[in-house]
Motif scaffolding. Structure first.
Motif, mmCIF file in Angstrom:
data_model
loop_
_atom_site.group_PDB
_atom_site.id
_atom_site.type_symbol
_atom_site.label_atom_id
_atom_site.label_comp_id
_atom_site.label_asym_id
_atom_site.label_seq_id
_atom_site.Cartn_x
_atom_site.Cartn_y
_atom_site.Cartn_z
ATOM 1 N N ASN A 195 0.819 -1.214 0.000
ATOM 2 C CA ASN A 195 0.000 0.000 0.000
ATOM 3 C C ASN A 195 0.852 1.264 0.000
ATOM 4 O O ASN A 195 0.511 2.254 -0.664
ATOM 5 C CB ASN A 195 -0.944 0.004 1.199
ATOM 6 C CG ASN A 195 -2.021 -1.069 1.099
ATOM 7 O OD1 ASN A 195 -2.369 -1.510 0.000
ATOM 8 N ND2 ASN A 195 -2.538 -1.507 2.241
ATOM 9 N N THR A 198 2.479 1.519 -3.708
ATOM 10 C CA THR A 198 1.521 1.737 -4.794
ATOM 11 C C THR A 198 0.724 3.028 -4.631
ATOM 12 O O THR A 198 0.284 3.618 -5.620
ATOM 13 C CB THR A 198 0.547 0.555 -4.916
ATOM 14 O OG1 THR A 198 -0.145 0.365 -3.663
ATOM 15 C CG2 THR A 198 1.299 -0.727 -5.248
ATOM 16 N N SER A 199 0.548 3.489 -3.403
ATOM 17 C CA SER A 199 -0.199 4.733 -3.188
ATOM 18 C C SER A 199 0.655 5.970 -3.412
ATOM 19 O O SER A 199 0.136 7.059 -3.694
ATOM 20 C CB SER A 199 -0.781 4.770 -1.772
ATOM 21 O OG SER A 199 0.249 4.836 -0.790
ATOM 22 N N VAL A 224 3.184 -8.128 -6.099
ATOM 23 C CA VAL A 224 1.944 -7.350 -6.137
ATOM 24 C C VAL A 224 2.229 -5.907 -6.530
ATOM 25 O O VAL A 224 1.481 -5.293 -7.296
ATOM 26 C CB VAL A 224 1.232 -7.395 -4.769
ATOM 27 C CG1 VAL A 224 -0.095 -6.639 -4.828
ATOM 28 C CG2 VAL A 224 1.006 -8.834 -4.323
ATOM 29 N N ASP A 227 2.854 -5.836 -10.284
ATOM 30 C CA ASP A 227 1.602 -6.022 -11.026
ATOM 31 C C ASP A 227 0.744 -4.761 -10.970
ATOM 32 O O ASP A 227 0.173 -4.337 -11.988
ATOM 33 C CB ASP A 227 0.811 -7.204 -10.455
ATOM 34 C CG ASP A 227 1.425 -8.554 -10.804
ATOM 35 O OD1 ASP A 227 2.287 -8.585 -11.703
ATOM 36 O OD2 ASP A 227 1.049 -9.559 -10.168
ATOM 37 N N ASP A 228 0.641 -4.155 -9.797
ATOM 38 C CA ASP A 228 -0.179 -2.952 -9.638
ATOM 39 C C ASP A 228 0.357 -1.808 -10.489
ATOM 40 O O ASP A 228 -0.416 -1.140 -11.202
ATOM 41 C CB ASP A 228 -0.209 -2.546 -8.169
ATOM 42 C CG ASP A 228 -1.073 -1.318 -7.921
ATOM 43 O OD1 ASP A 228 -2.249 -1.480 -7.600
ATOM 44 O OD2 ASP A 228 -0.555 -0.186 -8.059
ATOM 45 N N GLU A 231 -0.173 -2.464 -14.215
ATOM 46 C CA GLU A 231 -1.576 -2.241 -14.596
ATOM 47 C C GLU A 231 -1.889 -0.756 -14.708
ATOM 48 O O GLU A 231 -2.763 -0.352 -15.498
ATOM 49 C CB GLU A 231 -2.505 -2.910 -13.577
ATOM 50 C CG GLU A 231 -2.498 -4.434 -13.638
ATOM 51 C CD GLU A 231 -3.296 -5.060 -12.503
ATOM 52 O OE1 GLU A 231 -3.936 -4.292 -11.739
ATOM 53 O OE2 GLU A 231 -3.281 -6.297 -12.382
ATOM 54 N N LYS A 232 -1.184 0.070 -13.950
ATOM 55 C CA LYS A 232 -1.391 1.519 -14.018
ATOM 56 C C LYS A 232 -0.627 2.151 -15.183
ATOM 57 O O LYS A 232 -0.695 3.368 -15.382
ATOM 58 C CB LYS A 232 -0.953 2.168 -12.698
ATOM 59 C CG LYS A 232 -1.868 1.818 -11.525
ATOM 60 C CD LYS A 232 -1.333 2.386 -10.220
ATOM 61 C CE LYS A 232 -2.268 2.054 -9.050
ATOM 62 N NZ LYS A 232 -1.709 2.496 -7.741
#
Length: 254
Positions: A195, A198-199, A224, A227-228, A231-232
């Protein structure tokens, strides 16, 4: 007597007008000088790079390694499995010297190698000659192990002052910091690491992570995270690729 006071009053009025004009002129001068200092800092000099100002969705994954032999392998496994071709590893030279097999794997995978210095101490506590000696020792060892001369350095603990920056710059190094800190070494749990990264990740970002044994959960969070960010729409590049030809976000030290 009345005539005298009339003259004195007129003179006083002129004096006050001149004084007000001088105060206004001085105020404008000070404001202009402040503007000059904002856009053209008077204390220009070497600065550390924290991120890059770009509209392109590119960022750099960076990994510091200063000790241990258990976590680097799993992290490299994740990068390989996810097909990540570009990343930057900042290696402590004593660690690199005692783990040449891991260094070779990093190089063979095509990743960029930067210096993490020699002794893992705060270089701002050293005199300039000792700073130079530490950088030179790390440079020699990493060059021998990688067959490449590093030109990026991230100092131990992210610690530096203007003397450290100046010495590094004189020796051909660019000092690299970070804008997003994963805090993975605190082992707050896989989800918190995910978190946090990615944030906060953004275009031009330099993300700090660790492949030392102190970081026990990153290898679980990293898939993760990748991947995140993928995807962005983010592209992973090396630090050198990120800063090449771009406007970097510098933080000079007074």
């Amino acid at each position: 007597m009345n005539f005298f006071w009339v003259l004195s009053g007129k003179r006083l009025k002129r004096i006050l007008m001149v004084a007000v004009a001088l105060i206004l002129a001085f105020g404008i001068y000070v404001a202009e000088q402040r503007d000059i200092q904002v856009f053209m800092p008077l204390n220009q000099g070497p600065a550390a790079v924290y991120s890059v100002d770009t509209d392109q969705k590119k960022l750099a994954l960076t990994f510091d390694i200063s000790w241990g032999e258990e976590r680097a392998g799993p992290i490299l496994d994740v990068l390989e499995q996810k097909g990540i071709k570009n990343a930057t590893f900042f290696l402590s030279s004593p660690w690199a010297e005692t783990h040449p097999d891991i260094v070779k794997r990093i190089v063979d995978m095509g990743y960029e190698v930067g210096s993490h210095g020699h002794r893992h101490e705060n270089y701002s506590t050293y005199d300039e000659e000792k700073i130079r000696t530490q950088i030179r020792k790390a440079h020699q060892i990493l060059t021998e192990l990688t067959d490449q001369e590093p030109n990026l350095i991230r100092f131990p603990n992210g610690d530096f002052d203007k003397r450290v920056l100046k010495v590094a710059d004189d020796m051909g190094y660019t000092t690299i910091q970070w804008d997003t800190d994963s805090l993975d070494w605190m082992n707050p749990g896989k989800d918190k690491i995910i978190n946090r990264v990615t944030s906060k990740a953004h275009s031009g970002d330099i993300i700090l992570m660790h492949a030392s044994d102190s970081s026990k959960q990153l290898h679980e969070a990293l898939p993760v995270i990748i991947d995140d960010l993928t995807e962005k729409g983010y592209e992973f590049v090396t630090v050198s690729e990120l800063i090449a030809g771009s406007e970097v976000d510098l933080n000079p030290v007074d």
